[in-house]
Design a protein around this motif. Structure first.
Motif, PDB file in Angstrom:
ATOM      1  N   GLY A 222      41.813  43.328  50.019  1.00  0.00           N
ATOM      2  CA  GLY A 222      43.157  43.320  49.863  1.00  0.00           C
ATOM      3  C   GLY A 222      44.023  42.137  49.345  1.00  0.00           C
ATOM      4  N   GLU A 223      44.529  41.208  50.506  1.00  0.00           N
ATOM      5  CA  GLU A 223      45.231  40.219  50.559  1.00  0.00           C
ATOM      6  C   GLU A 223      44.675  39.126  49.633  1.00  0.00           C
ATOM      7  OE1 GLU A 223      48.340  39.801  51.509  1.00  0.00           O
ATOM      8  OE2 GLU A 223      48.565  41.420  52.770  1.00  0.00           O
ATOM      9  N   GLN A 224      43.375  38.776  49.871  1.00  0.00           N
ATOM     10  CA  GLN A 224      43.091  37.653  48.823  1.00  0.00           C
ATOM     11  C   GLN A 224      42.852  38.215  47.379  1.00  0.00           C
ATOM     12  OE1 GLN A 224      39.102  36.560  50.208  1.00  0.00           O
ATOM     13  NE2 GLN A 224      38.650  35.158  48.601  1.00  0.00           N
ATOM     14  N   LEU A 225      42.413  39.371  47.258  1.00  0.00           N
ATOM     15  CA  LEU A 225      42.396  39.848  45.844  1.00  0.00           C
ATOM     16  C   LEU A 225      43.845  39.874  45.242  1.00  0.00           C
ATOM     17  CD1 LEU A 225      40.876  41.466  43.580  1.00  0.00           C
ATOM     18  CD2 LEU A 225      41.129  43.380  44.606  1.00  0.00           C
ATOM     19  N   SER A 226      44.824  40.265  45.748  1.00  0.00           N
ATOM     20  CA  SER A 226      46.196  40.438  45.518  1.00  0.00           C
ATOM     21  C   SER A 226      46.669  38.931  45.064  1.00  0.00           C
ATOM     22  CB  SER A 226      46.998  41.156  46.335  1.00  0.00           C
ATOM     23  OG  SER A 226      48.443  40.893  45.935  1.00  0.00           O
ATOM     24  N   ARG A 227      46.307  37.924  45.997  1.00  0.00           N
ATOM     25  CA  ARG A 227      46.769  36.643  45.640  1.00  0.00           C
ATOM     26  C   ARG A 227      46.167  35.914  44.550  1.00  0.00           C
ATOM     27  NH1 ARG A 227      45.921  35.481  50.391  1.00  0.00           N
ATOM     28  NH2 ARG A 227      43.769  34.395  50.021  1.00  0.00           N
ATOM     29  N   GLU A 228      44.625  36.117  44.537  1.00  0.00           N
ATOM     30  CA  GLU A 228      44.026  35.439  43.379  1.00  0.00           C
ATOM     31  C   GLU A 228      44.313  35.900  42.105  1.00  0.00           C
ATOM     32  OE1 GLU A 228      39.942  35.363  44.296  1.00  0.00           O
ATOM     33  OE2 GLU A 228      39.969  34.081  46.106  1.00  0.00           O
ATOM     34  N   PHE A 229      44.471  37.252  42.060  1.00  0.00           N
ATOM     35  CA  PHE A 229      44.970  37.880  40.841  1.00  0.00           C
ATOM     36  C   PHE A 229      46.230  37.311  40.317  1.00  0.00           C
ATOM     37  CE2 PHE A 229      47.110  41.266  38.540  1.00  0.00           C
ATOM     38  CZ  PHE A 229      46.461  41.465  37.176  1.00  0.00           C
ATOM     39  N   GLN A 230      47.197  37.378  41.310  1.00  0.00           N
ATOM     40  CA  GLN A 230      48.315  36.938  40.977  1.00  0.00           C
ATOM     41  C   GLN A 230      48.585  35.579  40.364  1.00  0.00           C
ATOM     42  OE1 GLN A 230      51.993  38.528  42.918  1.00  0.00           O
ATOM     43  NE2 GLN A 230      50.545  39.499  44.145  1.00  0.00           N
ATOM     44  N   ASP A 231      47.719  34.850  40.828  1.00  0.00           N
ATOM     45  CA  ASP A 231      47.562  33.049  40.659  1.00  0.00           C
ATOM     46  C   ASP A 231      46.639  32.949  39.265  1.00  0.00           C
ATOM     47  OD1 ASP A 231      49.240  32.734  42.700  1.00  0.00           O
ATOM     48  OD2 ASP A 231      47.613  32.306  43.809  1.00  0.00           O
ATOM     49  N   SER A 232      45.857  33.997  38.880  1.00  0.00           N
ATOM     50  CA  SER A 232      44.848  33.699  37.716  1.00  0.00           C
ATOM     51  C   SER A 232      45.886  33.686  36.481  1.00  0.00           C
ATOM     52  CB  SER A 232      44.000  35.019  37.777  1.00  0.00           C
ATOM     53  OG  SER A 232      44.724  36.113  37.425  1.00  0.00           O
ATOM     54  N   ALA A 233      44.905  33.482  35.467  1.00  0.00           N
ATOM     55  CA  ALA A 233      45.799  33.425  34.194  1.00  0.00           C
ATOM     56  C   ALA A 233      46.158  34.840  33.662  1.00  0.00           C
ATOM     57  CB  ALA A 233      44.763  32.923  33.003  1.00  0.00           C
ATOM     58  N   ASP A 234      45.202  35.714  33.928  1.00  0.00           N
ATOM     59  CA  ASP A 234      45.546  37.006  33.578  1.00  0.00           C
ATOM     60  C   ASP A 234      46.790  37.359  34.449  1.00  0.00           C
ATOM     61  OD1 ASP A 234      43.770  37.261  31.678  1.00  0.00           O
ATOM     62  OD2 ASP A 234      42.104  37.393  33.199  1.00  0.00           O
ATOM     63  N   GLY A 235      46.821  37.227  35.711  1.00  0.00           N
ATOM     64  CA  GLY A 235      48.130  37.732  36.456  1.00  0.00           C
ATOM     65  C   GLY A 235      49.322  36.924  35.807  1.00  0.00           C
ATOM     66  N   LEU A 236      49.352  35.684  35.591  1.00  0.00           N
ATOM     67  CA  LEU A 236      50.348  34.814  35.062  1.00  0.00           C
ATOM     68  C   LEU A 236      50.794  35.539  33.605  1.00  0.00           C
ATOM     69  CD1 LEU A 236      49.445  31.345  35.811  1.00  0.00           C
ATOM     70  CD2 LEU A 236      51.297  32.952  36.892  1.00  0.00           C
ATOM     71  N   TYR A 237      49.891  35.879  32.807  1.00  0.00           N
ATOM     72  CA  TYR A 237      50.022  36.706  31.487  1.00  0.00           C
ATOM     73  C   TYR A 237      50.931  37.922  31.907  1.00  0.00           C
ATOM     74  CZ  TYR A 237      49.225  39.463  27.427  1.00  0.00           C
ATOM     75  OH  TYR A 237      49.256  40.357  26.103  1.00  0.00           O
ATOM     76  N   LEU A 238      50.478  38.812  32.859  1.00  0.00           N
ATOM     77  CA  LEU A 238      51.228  39.991  33.129  1.00  0.00           C
ATOM     78  C   LEU A 238      52.564  39.808  33.645  1.00  0.00           C
ATOM     79  CD1 LEU A 238      51.077  42.951  33.203  1.00  0.00           C
ATOM     80  CD2 LEU A 238      50.188  42.841  35.708  1.00  0.00           C
ATOM     81  N   HIS A 239      52.720  38.631  34.144  1.00  0.00           N
ATOM     82  CA  HIS A 239      54.227  38.236  34.814  1.00  0.00           C
ATOM     83  C   HIS A 239      54.975  37.913  33.667  1.00  0.00           C
ATOM     84  CE1 HIS A 239      57.229  36.787  37.456  1.00  0.00           C
ATOM     85  NE2 HIS A 239      57.071  35.447  36.935  1.00  0.00           N
ATOM     86  N   ALA A 240      54.379  37.098  32.695  1.00  0.00           N
ATOM     87  CA  ALA A 240      55.189  36.534  31.356  1.00  0.00           C
ATOM     88  C   ALA A 240      55.568  37.916  30.677  1.00  0.00           C
ATOM     89  CB  ALA A 240      54.099  35.987  30.487  1.00  0.00           C
ATOM     90  N   LEU A 241      54.700  38.891  30.562  1.00  0.00           N
ATOM     91  CA  LEU A 241      55.228  40.289  29.856  1.00  0.00           C
ATOM     92  C   LEU A 241      56.388  40.636  30.573  1.00  0.00           C
ATOM     93  CD1 LEU A 241      51.808  42.065  29.184  1.00  0.00           C
ATOM     94  CD2 LEU A 241      53.262  40.676  27.424  1.00  0.00           C
ATOM     95  N   GLU A 242      56.293  40.737  31.919  1.00  0.00           N
ATOM     96  CA  GLU A 242      57.647  41.217  32.673  1.00  0.00           C
ATOM     97  C   GLU A 242      58.830  40.357  32.420  1.00  0.00           C
ATOM     98  OE1 GLU A 242      58.370  42.067  37.189  1.00  0.00           O
ATOM     99  OE2 GLU A 242      56.699  41.138  36.868  1.00  0.00           O
ATOM    100  N   GLU A 243      58.672  39.205  32.371  1.00  0.00           N
ATOM    101  CA  GLU A 243      59.974  38.259  32.193  1.00  0.00           C
ATOM    102  C   GLU A 243      60.221  38.515  30.551  1.00  0.00           C
ATOM    103  OE1 GLU A 243      61.576  36.343  34.472  1.00  0.00           O
ATOM    104  OE2 GLU A 243      60.258  37.201  35.866  1.00  0.00           O
ATOM    105  N   SER A 244      59.599  38.504  29.787  1.00  0.00           N
ATOM    106  CA  SER A 244      59.931  38.350  28.288  1.00  0.00           C
ATOM    107  C   SER A 244      60.210  39.637  27.673  1.00  0.00           C
ATOM    108  CB  SER A 244      58.628  37.607  27.598  1.00  0.00           C
ATOM    109  OG  SER A 244      58.525  36.380  28.091  1.00  0.00           O
ATOM    110  N   TYR A 245      59.435  40.683  28.268  1.00  0.00           N
ATOM    111  CA  TYR A 245      59.600  41.976  27.378  1.00  0.00           C
ATOM    112  C   TYR A 245      59.954  43.145  28.117  1.00  0.00           C
ATOM    113  CZ  TYR A 245      56.897  38.996  24.249  1.00  0.00           C
ATOM    114  OH  TYR A 245      56.559  38.152  23.238  1.00  0.00           O
ATOM    115  N   GLY A 246      60.102  43.028  29.641  1.00  0.00           N
ATOM    116  CA  GLY A 246      60.662  44.117  30.367  1.00  0.00           C
ATOM    117  C   GLY A 246      59.532  45.055  30.850  1.00  0.00           C
ATOM    118  N   ILE A 247      58.276  44.301  30.656  1.00  0.00           N
ATOM    119  CA  ILE A 247      57.324  45.214  31.326  1.00  0.00           C
ATOM    120  C   ILE A 247      57.698  45.461  32.981  1.00  0.00           C
ATOM    121  CG2 ILE A 247      54.611  45.246  31.604  1.00  0.00           C
ATOM    122  CD1 ILE A 247      55.563  46.160  28.825  1.00  0.00           C
ATOM    123  N   ARG A 248      57.272  46.725  33.515  1.00  0.00           N
ATOM    124  CA  ARG A 248      57.510  46.722  34.858  1.00  0.00           C
ATOM    125  C   ARG A 248      56.262  46.780  35.526  1.00  0.00           C
ATOM    126  NH1 ARG A 248      60.890  52.207  34.273  1.00  0.00           N
ATOM    127  NH2 ARG A 248      59.623  52.327  32.322  1.00  0.00           N
TER     128      ARG A 248
END
Length: 279
Positions: A222-248
């Motif tokens: 759980g917690e570890q999976l969530s943290r590692e995903f959000q810190d990974s390159a793909d998690g940061l990519y998803l965050h960039a989609l949210e910031e740049s294009y409004g992906i929720r």
């Protein structure tokens, strides 16, 4: 006396007779215009009433036929749905039986634990446990065209506020890399044979279209999976989609997630064609 005689013989002035003859010659004699108009209006109303009456009668005659056809169609749909449910139940029962016999056979050979692990990783068995729930949705202001004026689905970039198949691929790969043991998208279990593709604007998982919002369930630490995903390159990519294009996006840790087994994990391989069968 001649004047009295003339009055008696010709009581109607000759001018009236001439006027009547002239109207008759012009075709304007006979029925007055106002009366003709009233009769024409009355005939039109009668004709309209007749058309409405005939239409209503035909509708009353056709209504039972349409209702009957609709009931037959509904009954057919319900029957086919029931048959499909029975087949699906039978498939689940057969799958459980196969898994049980395979497990028994492997336990006799000492590979029981390895069989359970292989079943989980391959998606052949349902799993449950702690993990991460990730909900991804298109932007609120998704329009019919992208920023380049092209229809959605033709642009090479995620510039329309709509999640693409390549975006979902990165999300799934990021979860696998971060330690996920099993993943499903909108209830569709992913296996080693799964493919995430696009058909127009739709995202397909194993040729089954998905509808946003996309709920991604990943069983893991759980917690570890969530943290590692959000810190990974793909998690940061998803965050960039949210910031740049409004992906929720919304990610949360769950204590117990249940993922179904994949419908089919049959591996199909190509076989060479015999030269005898060719010309």
């Amino acid at each position: 006396m001649s004047l009295l005689t003339n009055v008696m013989d010709h009581s109607l002035d000759d001018g009236y007779a001439e006027a009547a003859a002239r109207k008759k010659a012009d075709g304007s004699g006979g029925m007055p215009k106002t009366l003709r108009a009233k009769l024409g209006l009355a005939a039109g109303l009668v004709l309209a009433a007749l058309v409405v009456t005939v239409g209503a009668a035909q509708a009353r005659v056709a209504a039972p036929v349409v209702a009957k056809e609709r009931e037959e169609l509904v009954d057919r749909i319900e029957g086919e749905t029931s048959a499909a449910d029975k087949l699906e139940k039978s498939v689940d029962e057969l799958r459980d039986e196969v898994n049980t016999r395979r497990r028994e056979a492997l336990e006799k050979s000492g590979d029981g634990d390895r069989s359970d692990l292989v079943g989980i990783l391959s998606g052949a068995v349902e799993v449950h446990g702690p993990g991460v729930k990730l909900v991804v949705n298109d932007a609120k202001d998704v329009s019919g065209t992208g920023a380049d004026g092209q229809p959605r689905g033709t642009s090479g970039f995620s510039d329309t506020g709509r999640l693409r198949d390549r975006d979902m691929q990165r999300v799934v790969n990021g979860l696998w890399e971060s330690g996920a043991e099993a993943i499903s998208i909108n209830g569709q279990r992913l296996t080693a044979l799964s493919a995430i593709r696009a058909a127009g604007d739709a995202i397909l998982v194993d040729n089954r279209p998905l509808v946003p919002p996309y709920t991604v369930l990943a069983v893991g630490a759980g917690e570890q999976l969530s943290r590692e995903f959000q810190d990974s390159a793909d998690g940061l990519y998803l965050h960039a989609l949210e910031e740049s294009y409004g992906i929720r996006t919304a990610i949360s840790v769950a204590d117990d997630l249940k993922l179904p087994a994949a419908p089919s994990v049959i591996v199909r391989t190509a076989q060479p064609i015999s030269e005898k069968g060719t010309s």
